[in-house]
Write an enzyme that holds these catalytic residues in place. Structure first.
Site, PDB file in Angstrom:
ATOM      1  N   GLU A  40      30.238 -26.373 128.491  1.00 55.77           N
ATOM      2  CA  GLU A  40      29.791 -25.646 127.297  1.00 55.77           C
ATOM      3  C   GLU A  40      28.293 -25.329 127.446  1.00 55.77           C
ATOM      4  O   GLU A  40      27.501 -26.208 127.794  1.00 55.77           O
ATOM      5  CB  GLU A  40      30.080 -26.503 126.050  1.00 55.77           C
ATOM      6  CG  GLU A  40      29.392 -26.061 124.772  1.00 55.77           C
ATOM      7  CD  GLU A  40      29.693 -24.625 124.346  1.00 55.77           C
ATOM      8  OE1 GLU A  40      30.858 -24.239 124.275  1.00 55.77           O
ATOM      9  OE2 GLU A  40      28.718 -23.880 124.089  1.00 55.77           O
ATOM     10  N   ALA A  53      40.916 -19.620 108.137  1.00 49.55           N
ATOM     11  CA  ALA A  53      42.283 -19.815 107.653  1.00 49.55           C
ATOM     12  C   ALA A  53      43.271 -19.683 108.800  1.00 49.55           C
ATOM     13  O   ALA A  53      43.032 -18.918 109.736  1.00 49.55           O
ATOM     14  CB  ALA A  53      42.596 -18.768 106.587  1.00 49.55           C
ATOM     15  N   ARG A 120      34.951 -24.663 109.252  1.00 52.07           N
ATOM     16  CA  ARG A 120      34.991 -24.532 110.714  1.00 52.07           C
ATOM     17  C   ARG A 120      34.368 -25.713 111.441  1.00 52.07           C
ATOM     18  O   ARG A 120      34.943 -26.246 112.385  1.00 52.07           O
ATOM     19  CB  ARG A 120      34.205 -23.284 111.141  1.00 52.07           C
ATOM     20  CG  ARG A 120      34.961 -22.012 111.018  1.00 52.07           C
ATOM     21  CD  ARG A 120      34.028 -20.842 111.308  1.00 52.07           C
ATOM     22  NE  ARG A 120      34.747 -19.597 111.221  1.00 52.07           N
ATOM     23  CZ  ARG A 120      35.230 -18.932 112.266  1.00 52.07           C
ATOM     24  NH1 ARG A 120      35.048 -19.377 113.484  1.00 52.07           N
ATOM     25  NH2 ARG A 120      35.885 -17.813 112.106  1.00 52.07           N
ATOM     26  N   ARG A 201      28.359 -13.172 104.962  1.00 46.56           N
ATOM     27  CA  ARG A 201      29.127 -14.419 104.826  1.00 46.56           C
ATOM     28  C   ARG A 201      28.273 -15.467 104.134  1.00 46.56           C
ATOM     29  O   ARG A 201      27.073 -15.545 104.366  1.00 46.56           O
ATOM     30  CB  ARG A 201      29.507 -14.973 106.198  1.00 46.56           C
ATOM     31  CG  ARG A 201      30.315 -14.041 107.013  1.00 46.56           C
ATOM     32  CD  ARG A 201      30.436 -14.540 108.447  1.00 46.56           C
ATOM     33  NE  ARG A 201      31.608 -15.386 108.636  1.00 46.56           N
ATOM     34  CZ  ARG A 201      31.981 -15.849 109.833  1.00 46.56           C
ATOM     35  NH1 ARG A 201      31.264 -15.600 110.901  1.00 46.56           N
ATOM     36  NH2 ARG A 201      33.064 -16.574 109.953  1.00 46.56           N
ATOM     37  N   ASP A 314      38.980 -15.472 122.200  1.00 43.48           N
ATOM     38  CA  ASP A 314      38.213 -14.232 122.033  1.00 43.48           C
ATOM     39  C   ASP A 314      37.798 -13.622 123.371  1.00 43.48           C
ATOM     40  O   ASP A 314      37.597 -12.405 123.460  1.00 43.48           O
ATOM     41  CB  ASP A 314      36.955 -14.489 121.185  1.00 43.48           C
ATOM     42  CG  ASP A 314      37.249 -14.465 119.695  1.00 43.48           C
ATOM     43  OD1 ASP A 314      38.439 -14.523 119.327  1.00 43.48           O
ATOM     44  OD2 ASP A 314      36.295 -14.385 118.892  1.00 43.48           O
ATOM     45  N   ALA A 327      41.660 -16.726 115.653  1.00 45.88           N
ATOM     46  CA  ALA A 327      41.676 -18.083 116.214  1.00 45.88           C
ATOM     47  C   ALA A 327      43.111 -18.588 116.343  1.00 45.88           C
ATOM     48  O   ALA A 327      43.412 -19.386 117.231  1.00 45.88           O
ATOM     49  CB  ALA A 327      40.848 -19.024 115.346  1.00 45.88           C
TER      50      ALA A 327
HETATM   51  P1  FAD Z   1      34.196 -19.070 120.498  1.00 47.26           P
HETATM   52  O1  FAD Z   1      34.400 -19.832 119.249  1.00 47.26           O
HETATM   53  O2  FAD Z   1      33.266 -17.911 120.482  1.00 47.26           O
HETATM   54  O3  FAD Z   1      33.714 -20.122 121.602  1.00 47.26           O
HETATM   55  C1  FAD Z   1      33.158 -19.738 122.825  1.00 47.26           C
HETATM   56  C2  FAD Z   1      32.318 -20.886 123.356  1.00 47.26           C
HETATM   57  O4  FAD Z   1      31.911 -20.576 124.681  1.00 47.26           O
HETATM   58  C3  FAD Z   1      31.033 -21.125 122.558  1.00 47.26           C
HETATM   59  O5  FAD Z   1      30.933 -22.497 122.258  1.00 47.26           O
HETATM   60  C4  FAD Z   1      29.927 -20.646 123.493  1.00 47.26           C
HETATM   61  O6  FAD Z   1      28.718 -21.373 123.331  1.00 47.26           O
HETATM   62  C5  FAD Z   1      30.545 -20.907 124.855  1.00 47.26           C
HETATM   63  N1  FAD Z   1      30.039 -20.036 125.937  1.00 47.26           N
HETATM   64  C6  FAD Z   1      29.796 -18.707 125.892  1.00 47.26           C
HETATM   65  N2  FAD Z   1      29.386 -18.253 127.089  1.00 47.26           N
HETATM   66  C7  FAD Z   1      29.372 -19.319 127.928  1.00 47.26           C
HETATM   67  C8  FAD Z   1      29.047 -19.474 129.320  1.00 47.26           C
HETATM   68  N3  FAD Z   1      28.667 -18.444 130.096  1.00 47.26           N
HETATM   69  N4  FAD Z   1      29.140 -20.730 129.852  1.00 47.26           N
HETATM   70  C9  FAD Z   1      29.534 -21.799 129.104  1.00 47.26           C
HETATM   71  N5  FAD Z   1      29.864 -21.689 127.790  1.00 47.26           N
HETATM   72  C10 FAD Z   1      29.782 -20.462 127.208  1.00 47.26           C
HETATM   73  N6  FAD Z   1      40.351 -16.305 112.989  1.00 47.26           N
HETATM   74  C11 FAD Z   1      41.388 -16.881 112.315  1.00 47.26           C
HETATM   75  O7  FAD Z   1      42.399 -17.264 112.935  1.00 47.26           O
HETATM   76  N7  FAD Z   1      41.338 -17.044 110.947  1.00 47.26           N
HETATM   77  C12 FAD Z   1      40.273 -16.628 110.200  1.00 47.26           C
HETATM   78  O8  FAD Z   1      40.265 -16.816 108.972  1.00 47.26           O
HETATM   79  C13 FAD Z   1      39.172 -16.009 110.880  1.00 47.26           C
HETATM   80  N8  FAD Z   1      38.089 -15.580 110.181  1.00 47.26           N
HETATM   81  C14 FAD Z   1      37.072 -14.951 110.847  1.00 47.26           C
HETATM   82  C15 FAD Z   1      35.993 -14.446 110.105  1.00 47.26           C
HETATM   83  C16 FAD Z   1      34.950 -13.767 110.734  1.00 47.26           C
HETATM   84  C17 FAD Z   1      33.844 -13.154 109.893  1.00 47.26           C
HETATM   85  C18 FAD Z   1      34.977 -13.636 112.161  1.00 47.26           C
HETATM   86  C19 FAD Z   1      33.847 -12.929 112.874  1.00 47.26           C
HETATM   87  C20 FAD Z   1      36.053 -14.137 112.905  1.00 47.26           C
HETATM   88  C21 FAD Z   1      37.115 -14.776 112.252  1.00 47.26           C
HETATM   89  N9  FAD Z   1      38.215 -15.283 112.975  1.00 47.26           N
HETATM   90  C22 FAD Z   1      39.265 -15.864 112.305  1.00 47.26           C
HETATM   91  C23 FAD Z   1      38.265 -15.206 114.443  1.00 47.26           C
HETATM   92  C24 FAD Z   1      37.823 -16.529 115.063  1.00 47.26           C
HETATM   93  O9  FAD Z   1      36.555 -16.874 114.569  1.00 47.26           O
HETATM   94  C25 FAD Z   1      37.771 -16.420 116.581  1.00 47.26           C
HETATM   95  O10 FAD Z   1      38.950 -15.823 117.070  1.00 47.26           O
HETATM   96  C26 FAD Z   1      37.637 -17.809 117.227  1.00 47.26           C
HETATM   97  O11 FAD Z   1      36.566 -18.538 116.694  1.00 47.26           O
HETATM   98  C27 FAD Z   1      37.458 -17.653 118.748  1.00 47.26           C
HETATM   99  O12 FAD Z   1      37.398 -18.922 119.363  1.00 47.26           O
HETATM  100  P2  FAD Z   1      37.073 -19.044 120.906  1.00 47.26           P
HETATM  101  O13 FAD Z   1      37.167 -20.504 121.205  1.00 47.26           O
HETATM  102  O14 FAD Z   1      37.926 -18.103 121.690  1.00 47.26           O
HETATM  103  O15 FAD Z   1      35.588 -18.511 121.089  1.00 47.26           O
END
Ligand code: FAD
Length: 422
Positions: A40, A53, A120, A201, A314, A327
C-alpha cells in the site's frame, strides 16, 4: 523483501493497493489457503469519513469471500430508520417544491437487505483486522514490474525496494499504475473521463438533521431529483450520523483542475442548490464544510489481465456512484478471483493464466455494464433529456434499474467461472 509462508498452493500473490477491493481479496485468498502480501502506498490503510452502501449481491459476495466479512459488516450496518426488517433502498423524491415520492425502490430479494450502509473508515478497519499485520507493507508505491525468466514477477517500488510474486493484482484504484503498465498507456489518466458531474460530500449529526427535516425524511434514505442535479441522504453509524452527497452537473462538462477533490466551505454548494425545495436546502445548510469531488469513470478496458497480472476494483472498472454499486463490484471481483485461484484445477503457477482468463471473461461484461448504467442513472436523476417532462416514466425506470445488479446469484456466477477453467 522476501516473504515465506507455508500454504496449500505453490504460488504467491502480491496485491498492490489496500482499499476495500485489495483487502477483501487478501482475506479471500487467505481463506483459500493462498499466500498473499499487500503493498500500500499510504502509511496506513485509510478510508474517508463518509458513508457507503452495499446491495444484496455485494453482501452475498462478502459472505462467500469469508463469512467473517459479512459478520463485520452486519455489526456496522445501518438500515432505514434503523429497522432490521426494512426492504427500502431509497425513496426517490422531487427535489423541487414538496418532496413528493417518485419511486420507493426496494431490494425485494429474499434477504430483505434494504439499504445497508456503513461508515467507510470503520468498515476498512474491520477488513484490516481480518488479516495478519505482517502481510501488509506500507509506504510501498509501485512504480513498475518486470517478468523474470523464471516466470516470477519482480515488483519495483518508488523507495527502491523490490518484491517477488507469481501473481500481481492491481487493486490500486481509479488512477491505477498497474492498469497503466498492463495496458501499455502513457499515463494513469489514460482511459478515464470526466462524467460532467461533481459532488459535495459531508456528514451531519442526525439529531440536527431530524430537527431540520423531521424523522421521516432524516432517518430513511432519500434521493431528491431535480434539474441538473440530485441529492442523496442516508443514515450511518447506527443512526447517529447523516451521510449527504449533493450532485451537480457542470455546465461546460469540463474538469480543468489537476486535483479531483477541492476544499469547499459550502457557499458554492448553497449557491448551486439555492432554488431547490426546503428539505434539500435545510440539509445543505447544516453542512459547514463540503468538499467538492469531480466524478470520473473509466472507458471499457479491453482486458482485465495479461500473463500473471490482473486488475480488480476501481483499477479495472471505476464507476460513478449513482447506483451505489462500485465497491460491490470490487467485492464480486475479490470473490471470483480468490475462488478461481483456490480452485483445485489451479494447481501451480503455470495454471494461473487460465484462472485469470476465466476471471476476465466472467467479470468484465458485468462490471463494465455497472459503469455504463451508472452514468445513465446519473442522467435520469438529474432529469436530463426526456426524464425532465415525465416523472412517471422516471419512477417506472427506477423500479427496474437495480434488479439485475442486486438479484445476481453469486454462486451461479462462480459456477460459470469455474466451468471456464475447463
Ligand atoms: P481504492 O479504494 O481507491 O483503493 C486503492 C488503494 O490503492 C488506495 O489505498 C491507494 O492508496 C492505493 N494505491 C494507489 N496507487 C498505488 C500504487 N502505485 N502503489 C501502491 N498502492 C497504491 N460504491 C458502492 O458500492 N456503494 C456506494 O454507496 C458508493 N458510493 C460512492 C460515492 C462516491 C461519491 C464515490 C466517488 C464512489 C462511491 N462508490 C460506491 C465507489 C467506491 O468508492 C469504489 O468503487 C471503491 O472504493 C473502490 O475500491 P478499490 O479498493 O478498488 O480502490
Amino acid at each position: 523483501m522476501a516473504h515465506h509462508d507455508s500454504t496449500g498452493k505453490p504460488f504467491t500473490v502480491a496485491i498492490v493497493g489496500g482499499g476495500i477491493g485489495g483487502l477483501a481479496l487478501a482475506i479471500g485468498l487467505r481463506h483459500q489457503g493462498i499466500s498473499v502480501q499487500i503493498y500500500e502506498a499510504a502509511p496506513a490503510f485509510a478510508e474517508i469519513g463518509a458513508g457507503i452502501a452495499f446491495g444484496p449481491n455485494a453482501i452475498s459476495a462478502m459472505y462467500l469471500i469469508d463469512p467473517a466479512i459479512r459478520d463485520a459488516f452486519r455489526r456496522l450496518a445501518t438500515k432505514n430508520g434503523f429497522d432490521e426488517e426494512d426492504e427500502t433502498w431509497i425513496n426517490f423524491r422531487s427535489g423541487f417544491g414538496e418532496p413528493t415520492m417518485i419511486a420507493k425502490v426496494q431490494t425485494g430479494n429474499q434477504e430483505k437487505t434494504g439499504l445497508s450502509s456503513v461508515h467507510r473508515a470503520r468498515f476498512l478497519d474491520e477488513l484490516a483486522s481480518l488479516i495478519p499485520k505482517e502481510i501488509a507493507h506500507f509506504g510501498k508505491r509501485l512504480l513498475s514490474f518486470q517478468e523474470e525468466a523464471s516466470g516470477k514477477l519482480t515488483l519495483i517500488f518508488e523507495d527502491g525496494e523490490t518484491a517477488f510474486a507469481d501473481v500481481l493484482v492491481g487493486a490500486d484504484g481509479v488512477r491505477s499504475r498497474v492498469r497503466q503498465l498492463l495496458l501499455g498507456k502513457e499515463s494513469v489518466l489514460d482511459g478515464l473521463s470526466f462524467t460532467g458531474k461533481y459532488a459535495y460530500r459531508g456528514l451531519i449529526a442526525m439529531d440536527k438533521a431530524r430537527e431540520a427535516v423531521g424523522d421521516e425524511l432524516a432517518m430513511n434514505s432519500q434521493m431528491y431529483l431535480g434539474k441538473d442535479g440530485h441529492v442523496l441522504t442516508y443514515p450511518i453509524d447506527h443512526g447517529k450520523t447523516m451521510n449527504v452527497v449533493a450532485f451537480k452537473n457542470k455546465e461546460d462538462g469540463l474538469w480543468e483542475h489537476d486535483h479531483w477533490v477541492l476544499k469547499n466551505k459550502g457557499e458554492d454548494m448553497r449557491r448551486d442548490f439555492a432554488n431547490w425545495g426546503t428539505p434539500v436546502r435545510s440539509v445543505l445548510d447544516l453542512m459547514v464544510d463540503a468538499d467538492m469531488w469531480a466524478l470520473f469513470d473509466m472507458l471499457p478496458a479491453p482486458t482485465y489481465y495479461k500473463g500473471n497480472v490482473v486488475l480488480v476494483g476501481d483499477a479495472a472498472h471505476a464507476s460513478t456512484p449513482h447506483q451505489g454499486a462500485g465497491a460491490g463490484q470490487a467485492l464480486e471481483d475479490a470473490f471470483i478471483l480468490s475462488m478461481l485461484l483456490g480452485d483445485e484445477k489451479t494447481r501451480c503457477a503455470g495454471d494461473i493464466p487460465a484462472a485469470l482468463r476465466a476471471y476476465d471473461a466472467i467479470r468484465r461484461p458485468r462490471s463494465q455494464k455497472v459503469v455504463s448504467t451508472s452514468r445513465a442513472a446519473g442522467a435520469t436523476y438529474a432529469l436530463q433529456g426526456q426524464a425532465r417532462d415525465n416523472l412517471d416514466q422516471v419512477g417506472e425506470e427506477l423500479l427496474q434499474r437495480y434488479k439485475w445488479i442486486w438479484d445476481e446469484d453469486m454462486q451461479v456466477q462462480a459456477e460459470h467461472a469455474r466451468e471456464l477453467l475447463g
